[in-house]
Design a protein around this motif. Structure first.
Motif, PDB file in Angstrom:
ATOM      1  N   ILE A  37      -7.966  -2.459   5.562  1.00 38.22           N
ATOM      2  CA  ILE A  37      -6.517  -2.280   5.654  1.00 38.22           C
ATOM      3  C   ILE A  37      -5.900  -1.903   4.323  1.00 38.22           C
ATOM      4  CG2 ILE A  37      -4.356  -3.374   6.244  1.00 38.22           C
ATOM      5  CD1 ILE A  37      -5.851  -5.064   8.198  1.00 38.22           C
ATOM      6  N   LEU A  38      -6.114  -2.758   3.301  1.00 36.38           N
ATOM      7  CA  LEU A  38      -5.400  -2.509   2.051  1.00 36.38           C
ATOM      8  C   LEU A  38      -5.838  -1.196   1.416  1.00 36.38           C
ATOM      9  CD1 LEU A  38      -5.233  -6.041   0.441  1.00 36.38           C
ATOM     10  CD2 LEU A  38      -3.596  -4.905   1.902  1.00 36.38           C
ATOM     11  N   PHE A  39      -7.162  -1.029   1.281  1.00 35.07           N
ATOM     12  CA  PHE A  39      -7.621   0.199   0.629  1.00 35.07           C
ATOM     13  C   PHE A  39      -7.264   1.452   1.417  1.00 35.07           C
ATOM     14  CE2 PHE A  39      -8.888  -1.832  -2.809  1.00 35.07           C
ATOM     15  CZ  PHE A  39     -10.199  -2.248  -2.986  1.00 35.07           C
TER      16      PHE A  39
ATOM     17  N   SER B 263       1.207  -5.320   7.610  1.00 33.62           N
ATOM     18  CA  SER B 263       0.766  -4.190   6.783  1.00 33.62           C
ATOM     19  C   SER B 263       1.894  -3.238   6.427  1.00 33.62           C
ATOM     20  CB  SER B 263      -0.368  -3.439   7.474  1.00 33.62           C
ATOM     21  OG  SER B 263      -0.270  -3.602   8.856  1.00 33.62           O
ATOM     22  N   LEU B 264       2.961  -3.229   7.219  1.00 34.30           N
ATOM     23  CA  LEU B 264       4.062  -2.328   6.880  1.00 34.30           C
ATOM     24  C   LEU B 264       4.657  -2.676   5.516  1.00 34.30           C
ATOM     25  CD1 LEU B 264       5.360   0.042   8.284  1.00 34.30           C
ATOM     26  CD2 LEU B 264       7.180  -1.472   9.023  1.00 34.30           C
ATOM     27  N   SER B 265       4.671  -3.975   5.219  1.00 32.14           N
ATOM     28  CA  SER B 265       5.225  -4.366   3.922  1.00 32.14           C
ATOM     29  C   SER B 265       4.305  -3.940   2.790  1.00 32.14           C
ATOM     30  CB  SER B 265       5.459  -5.857   3.873  1.00 32.14           C
ATOM     31  OG  SER B 265       4.210  -6.501   3.859  1.00 32.14           O
ATOM     32  N   TRP B 266       3.008  -3.908   3.056  1.00 35.48           N
ATOM     33  CA  TRP B 266       2.077  -3.374   2.058  1.00 35.48           C
ATOM     34  C   TRP B 266       2.412  -1.912   1.798  1.00 35.48           C
ATOM     35  CZ3 TRP B 266      -0.776  -4.436  -1.791  1.00 35.48           C
ATOM     36  CH2 TRP B 266      -1.814  -3.593  -2.202  1.00 35.48           C
ATOM     37  N   TYR B 267       2.787  -1.212   2.865  1.00 33.01           N
ATOM     38  CA  TYR B 267       3.210   0.179   2.702  1.00 33.01           C
ATOM     39  C   TYR B 267       4.437   0.260   1.796  1.00 33.01           C
ATOM     40  CZ  TYR B 267       5.619   4.493   3.791  1.00 33.01           C
ATOM     41  OH  TYR B 267       6.296   5.671   3.684  1.00 33.01           O
TER      42      TYR B 267
END
Lengths: 266, 296
Positions: free
Chosen positions: A19-21, A178-182
């Motif tokens: 996910i992160l990468f 994950s949207l916040s990671w974006y």
């Protein structure tokens, strides 16, 4: 409330790889792509014709006179001021003397303004389209779970934004999807883009629109479409008249200042 | 590149021009020359100018060719450099006149071509037509009145013709664009000093004040202190207190002498941070101090 502090969500350690990468990688790649697309689509700085240059530069001269008039003796200043004020009032430098009194030129009709608007529009489009696409992709593929815990607390309203797929009442707002990671990447990748693409890249998210410097001779384009140059000239003439009372030639008493300065420093 | 960083105006002195010109063939053969950065192209331009100065036409031709390949032969700046090259390598006066005609034709097609306009003016000046050059410059300044380079060029032209009042006007215009330019203040002082006929005390006092302002802005400006010393010498010899009180003039004279001596001493002894001074200027300063200062 005590439960909020101790909430612990067991996360799959493979989170990083899956996910992160990928999200960061995709964002970096789209940023680089956007930068090169901007470079390729970049049109040459538009050439101003003589009259436009003349109009701008003469107004700049009036502004320079007003700002730096203390450098020249009073009689020189008066000579210049009288000349400029009379020239401004009779519209000697106007690009289009017949347009005096008419409403300011519509950006749609003025070709110079059109170019500028198009370039700003292009820049915005280049920003918005990839952003929308990536957000859609993340929502499609990466929704329904939380991936990380923010180190700082937030208020409840953020839940709907940052925990989009996970509809629980008790889950601490610090657990985000994950949207916040974006979003974090959006702001944080600027440094990486500066490293990869040099400092004036067009990939970093520029919240401030840039007005192109299109005149190599006279600097910033103050005559953005929609400004009435005659009004600007008249305003500048007024300013010059007002400024007359404040003239103080910098050379008066300079010898005393110098001697004092030197005796203090010596 | 580091040479250019430590000598930001390499063409001002013959020694640095020569250094650059010697470096040119090496650079042109190396791989550094193929990089496409702004610094590389800037370096190309400087090498072109330095090579022309030192009569290395081959390197100059190569620089020009590469610049043309990269930016297109029609770019105004490249055209101006090409014109410069042709002027430098021209062998006869008719050839120069031909180049002048070429410039005029280019300007008729595209009146906004500033580099070509400026080249035409300098060509007129080197052909020995200062009045035409002045006319062309005034025309340029009509549509670009904020161009300090053109104003100072015009000031130099007027000064060469002895029209000091107009020269001072032009220098004042430069000041309006760059209010803290201590070198322009010194230039104004020099022009006022030269124009002071019959030791007119008011004019000399004004010249002294211009020099004071330039050293107020820049404490180690050799030219400013030198000018101040010269003006105050003349004032002490001729003015007897009019325009500026004698005590002040003596004070300025003493201060200028002291500062000149300090600069000469520090620069000659090779102190750190005092190495930027031009050798010729230092020599002149030494001579001036050696003259006995006039004490009234």
């Amino acid at each position: 409330m005590a439960e909020m502090h101790n909430q612990f969500v067991l996360r799959d350690p493979q989170l990083f790889y899956w996910i992160l990468f990928p999200i960061s990688g995709v964002m970096v790649l789209t940023g680089v792509l956007r930068h090169y697309a901007a470079v390729l689509m970049h049109s040459d700085p538009q050439k101003h014709d003589m009259k436009a240059i003349r109009e701008q530069c003469n107004l700049l001269q009036g502004i320079n006179l007003r700002q730096n008039f203390n450098q020249i003796p009073f009689h020189s200043f008066i000579v210049r001021k009288n000349y400029l004020v009379s020239a401004y009032r009779r519209g000697a430098y106007l690009k289009d003397p017949d347009a005096v009194g008419q409403p300011a030129s519509n950006p749609m009709s003025d070709p110079a303004g059109m170019e500028q608007m198009m370039s700003i529009l292009k820049g915005n489009m280049a920003m918005i389209i990839p952003q929308t696409m990536i957000m859609g992709w993340i929502n499609a593929f990466f929704s329904g779970f939380v991936i990380m815990k923010l180190p700082f607390p937030l208020t409840i309203p953020f839940k709907s934004m940052l925990q989009s797929g996970v509809a629980t009442r008790d889950l601490d707002v610090r657990w985000v999807s994950s949207l916040s990671w974006y979003f974090l990447n959006l702001f944080g990748l600027r440094v990486i883009f500066n490293y990869l693409l040099g400092s004036d890249n067009s990939a970093a998210d520029q919240m401030t629109t840039q007005i192109h410097q299109t005149t190599p001779i006279c600097g910033a384009n103050m005559f953005a479409p929609g400004q009435d140059s005659n009004k600007m000239y008249l305003a500048e003439a007024e300013n010059l008249e007002v400024a007359t009372g404040q003239h103080e030639w910098v050379l008066i008493e300079v010898e005393y200042r110098l001697l004092v300065l030197q005796s203090v420093c010596a | 590149m580091s040479y250019l960083a430590s000598h930001p105006q390499p063409l001002k002195q013959p020694s640095s021009s020569l250094h650059l010109a010697k470096y040119a063939p090496l650079f042109l053969d190396s791989s550094e020359a193929t990089r496409d950065t702004q610094e590389t192209w800037f370096l190309y331009e400087q090498l072109l100018l330095a090579s022309l100065r030192c009569e290395d036409d081959k390197s100059a031709q190569l620089c020009l060719q590469r610049l043309g390949d990269r930016f297109g032969v029609d770019s105004p700046r490249v055209r101006a450099l090409a014109g410069l090259y042709d002027e430098a390598t021209a062998t006869s006066r008719p050839a120069l006149e031909g180049i002048l005609k070429r410039y005029s034709a280019l300007l008729r097609d595209d009146p906004t071509n500033m580099p070509i306009e400026k080249r035409r003016i300098t060509l007129l000046q080197s052909l020995g037509k200062p009045d035409e050059a002045i006319t062309a410059l005034t025309k340029l300044l009509e549509h670009s009145p904020t161009d300090a380079e053109s104003w100072s060029h015009l000031a130099a032209l007027y000064r060469s013709q002895g029209l000091y009042a107009q020269s001072i006007f032009c220098l004042e215009e430069c000041l309006l664009v760059y209010p803290n330019a201590y070198n322009i203040h010194a230039r104004l002082g020099e022009t006022t000093y030269i124009s002071a006929a019959n030791n007119d005390s008011e004019t000399l006092a004004e010249a002294a004040r211009y020099f004071c302002r330039s050293v107020e802005l820049c404490d180690w400006y050799l030219r400013g202190w030198y000018g101040l010393r010269l003006v105050t010498d003349r004032m002490l010899a001729n003015c007897s207190g009019k325009g500026m009180p004698t005590k002040i003039v003596e004070g300025l004279n003493a201060k200028a002498t002291e500062k000149l001596a300090e600069i000469v001493r520090r620069a000659s002894s090779g102190e750190d941070g005092w190495q930027g001074f031009d050798a010729g200027e230092l020599e002149a300063a030494k001579e001036l101090i050696a003259q006995q200062s006039i004490v009234r």
